[in-house]
Design a protein around this motif. Structure first.
Motif, short mmCIF file in Angstrom:
data_model
loop_
_atom_site.label_atom_id
_atom_site.label_comp_id
_atom_site.label_asym_id
_atom_site.label_seq_id
_atom_site.Cartn_x
_atom_site.Cartn_y
_atom_site.Cartn_z
N ARG A 121 -11.26 2.84 -0.69
CA ARG A 121 -10.45 2.89 0.26
C ARG A 121 -10.09 1.67 1.04
O ARG A 121 -10.97 0.96 1.08
CB ARG A 121 -10.97 4.05 1.28
CG ARG A 121 -11.01 5.38 0.84
CD ARG A 121 -9.61 5.68 0.60
NE ARG A 121 -8.33 5.67 1.69
CZ ARG A 121 -8.12 6.58 2.47
NH1 ARG A 121 -8.41 7.62 2.56
NH2 ARG A 121 -7.04 6.08 3.34
N GLU A 122 -8.95 1.42 1.61
CA GLU A 122 -8.41 0.27 2.04
C GLU A 122 -8.43 -1.06 1.15
O GLU A 122 -8.56 -2.21 1.64
CB GLU A 122 -9.18 -0.17 3.51
CG GLU A 122 -9.46 1.14 4.37
CD GLU A 122 -7.83 1.47 4.74
OE1 GLU A 122 -6.96 0.77 4.84
OE2 GLU A 122 -7.70 2.96 5.03
N GLY A 123 -8.55 -0.73 -0.13
CA GLY A 123 -8.82 -2.00 -1.21
C GLY A 123 -7.58 -2.72 -1.46
O GLY A 123 -7.74 -3.80 -2.20
N SER A 124 -6.34 -2.64 -0.58
CA SER A 124 -5.20 -3.31 -0.93
C SER A 124 -5.73 -4.82 -0.53
O SER A 124 -4.79 -5.97 -1.21
CB SER A 124 -4.23 -2.66 -0.37
OG SER A 124 -3.81 -1.64 -0.57
N SER A 135 0.80 -1.28 -0.27
CA SER A 135 0.01 0.05 0.09
C SER A 135 0.73 1.18 -0.12
O SER A 135 1.86 1.19 0.09
CB SER A 135 -0.83 -0.05 1.17
OG SER A 135 -1.65 -1.07 1.37
N ALA A 136 0.08 2.51 -0.20
CA ALA A 136 0.98 3.75 0.10
C ALA A 136 1.56 3.71 1.68
O ALA A 136 1.05 3.42 2.37
CB ALA A 136 0.04 4.62 0.05
N THR A 167 -2.28 8.19 1.63
CA THR A 167 -3.56 8.34 0.65
C THR A 167 -4.44 9.66 1.43
O THR A 167 -5.10 10.43 0.57
CB THR A 167 -4.43 6.99 1.01
OG1 THR A 167 -3.46 5.91 0.48
CG2 THR A 167 -5.61 7.07 0.02
N GLU A 192 0.72 4.68 -3.96
CA GLU A 192 1.09 3.34 -4.05
C GLU A 192 2.33 3.19 -5.00
O GLU A 192 3.36 2.40 -5.10
CB GLU A 192 -0.05 2.29 -4.56
CG GLU A 192 -0.87 1.53 -3.62
CD GLU A 192 -1.67 2.64 -2.79
OE1 GLU A 192 -1.92 3.85 -3.08
OE2 GLU A 192 -2.34 2.08 -1.63
N PHE A 231 -4.76 -1.76 -4.28
CA PHE A 231 -5.79 -0.80 -4.49
C PHE A 231 -5.91 -0.20 -5.88
O PHE A 231 -6.81 0.16 -6.19
CB PHE A 231 -4.95 0.47 -3.64
CG PHE A 231 -6.01 1.63 -3.44
CD1 PHE A 231 -7.16 1.79 -3.30
CD2 PHE A 231 -5.27 2.93 -3.47
CE1 PHE A 231 -8.10 2.86 -2.94
CE2 PHE A 231 -5.91 3.93 -3.16
CZ PHE A 231 -7.35 4.09 -2.83
N1 ASP Z 1 -3.79 3.09 0.29
C1 ASP Z 1 -5.23 2.96 0.14
C2 ASP Z 1 -5.90 3.60 1.23
O1 ASP Z 1 -5.36 3.69 2.30
C3 ASP Z 1 -5.36 1.40 0.14
C4 ASP Z 1 -5.19 0.47 1.09
O2 ASP Z 1 -4.00 0.94 1.93
O3 ASP Z 1 -5.49 -0.74 1.67
O4 ASP Z 1 -7.03 3.50 1.38
#
Ligand code: ASP
Ligand code: MG
Length: 428
Positions: free
Chosen positions: A205-208, A39-40, A45, A125, A191
């Motif tokens: 969001r949080e899609g990794s 992820s980032a 993000t 990312e 993501f």
């Molecule tokens: N960087 C993205 C986020 O913070 C994806 C992830 O971290 O899963 O939403």
């Protein structure tokens, strides 16, 4: 192909030079054929979202936030690379990416929010994997970096793109097979995906986690491991409940239920692809990598079978009744739901009585007045804000007792497995 393992490292696991070194040491602790999804870094993000927001609203370049993200990554790079030549290479690579980010933003239509969002937010990312890849190279860690946009193919619903599974499976199999001839470590981004025209999309969001599950599915991976800052799936958020216990084993269906009720440890879309191919999901701590984490698989029952708490703050309870004291009947309910759906409200709890229909949902100060205005045409409407929704899976007597101490219970609902309570006057 031999056995393939997919491992996902989220933002918190790569938020500093020391964390990145820790990731590398985890990867080097055993020899496996791996796809590593990253992820980032840290909260990048969120910072990118601020840049996007200002461009969208005022067509202004958020120099302050841009400088902040750039300095954050520059510091990490300066700490990572000892050799002056390699440091110079890494810094000039960063310079390139950041000027590309800036240029891209200035060329994008500020009004086309979703398209703009995916293009710019993806830099989080892109930057993290570029740095990690370069660092691996400097350490002599054999690997290949491939942009996730070349692998995950989606439709063009920007900010929540739907995966084209057939195309994705084809790309992932074909491209990774070739890469695995040359290396046993493929690095890519979570993501991100791209449309058939090649425009960058994101999976939400949080899609990794979901990205990692997609790779695992397409490659028939042996397992997926998600590395977190907690020891595994916990019976409650350890920040809220000091006696939270680690769940050793969790059935897929239980994991889906937990994420449905709002447990935020794993992205809700992650489980299905894994369940479909019976790929176990390990949730492990990058702080204590030798500790056994949790495993989500086809087991029968969650172990240990203890009450699981899920807290959702900032809830609204909206109560709707007829203006003329008549019953709330099916037709009214259909009508109320169509308003909720029009305003994109996701309902967390429902309660119905002869005269009143009540729904609970995440507080949204933009939507609420508009929704009330629409409903007031036909109904009397009352609401309460700042409530807390507590869901307990596998509740017992003691769990119920504890709830009563938390505040005034406005709604309580129980079935055999799940107890939900909406509470006012929370103690903080
Ligand atoms: N960087 C993205 C986020 O913070 C994806 C992830 O971290 O899963 O939403
Ligand atoms: Mg993140």
């Amino acid at each position: 192909m031999s056995e393939i393992f997919v491992e996902k490292f989220g933002g918190a696991s790569v938020n500093s030079a020391a964390s990145i070194k820790n990731v590398i040491s985890i990867l080097q602790s055993d020899k496996k054929t791996r796809v590593v999804v990253v992820s980032a870094m840290g909260k990048t993000t969120n910072s990118l979202e601020k840049i996007i927001d200002l461009w969208h609203r005022l067509t202004e370049f958020n120099q302050e936030e841009f400088d902040f993200i750039k300095a954050y990554h520059t510091n990490i790079v300066e700490e990572l690379f000892d050799n002056p030549f390699e440091l110079h290479l890494a810094l000039s690579m960063l310079e390139d990416i950041f000027s590309q980010l800036r240029q891209n933003l200035l060329n994008l239509n500020p009004k086309d929010y979703d398209f703009l969002y995916d293009n710019i937010v993806s830099y989080g990312e892109r930057i993290s994997t570029a740095i990690i890849s370069q660092y691996m190279t400097s350490l002599g860690v054999n690997h290949k970096l491939i942009p996730a946009q070349e692998l995950i193919k989606t439709d063009n619903s920007y900010r929540g793109a739907q995966v084209d599974w057939k195309k994705t499976e084809q790309e992932v199999k074909e491209k990774l097979k070739t890469l695995f001839l040359e290396t046993d470590l493929v690095l890519t981004q979570g993501f991100l995906g791209s449309t058939r025209e090649g425009y960058t999309t994101t999976l939400g969001r949080e899609g990794s986690d979901y990205s990692a599950a997609i790779f695992a599915y397409c490659l028939n991976a042996t397992s997926l491991t998600i590395w977190k800052d907690v020891d595994g799936l916990m019976s409650a958020d350890p920040k809220r409940m000091l006696d939270a216990k680690k769940l050793e084993q969790v059935p897929y269906r239980e994991a889906i239920e937990l994420s449905y009720y709002g447990a935020s440890v794993i992205h809700p879309k992650t489980i299905k692809p894994l369940e479909n191919k019976a790929i176990p999901l390990y949730v492990k701590s990058f702080v204590n990598p030798d500790k056994e984490g949790s495993v989500i698989n086809h087991c029968q029952e969650v172990q240990p079978l203890v009450p699981n708490y899920i807290f959702k703050d900032k809830q609204t309870l909206l109560s709707v009744s007829a203006k003329d004291f008549s019953f709330i009947v099916e037709e009214n309910v259909a009508n109320i739901f169509s308003e909720l759906s029009y305003f994109g409200v996701k309902v967390n709890l429902i309660q119905n009585s002869a005269l009143t229909f009540s729904v609970c949902f995440d507080q949204n100060d933009y939507v609420l007045p508009r929704l009330i205005e629409a409903l007031q045409q036909n109904y009397n409407v009352k609401y309460n804000n700042d409530l807390q929704l507590i869901t307990i899976r596998h509740y017992d007597e003691k769990a119920i007792e504890n709830l009563n101490k938390k505040g005034k219970i406005l709604i309580e609902q129980k079935n055999r497995v799940t107890l939900q309570c909406l509470i006012e006057e929370l103690e903080k």
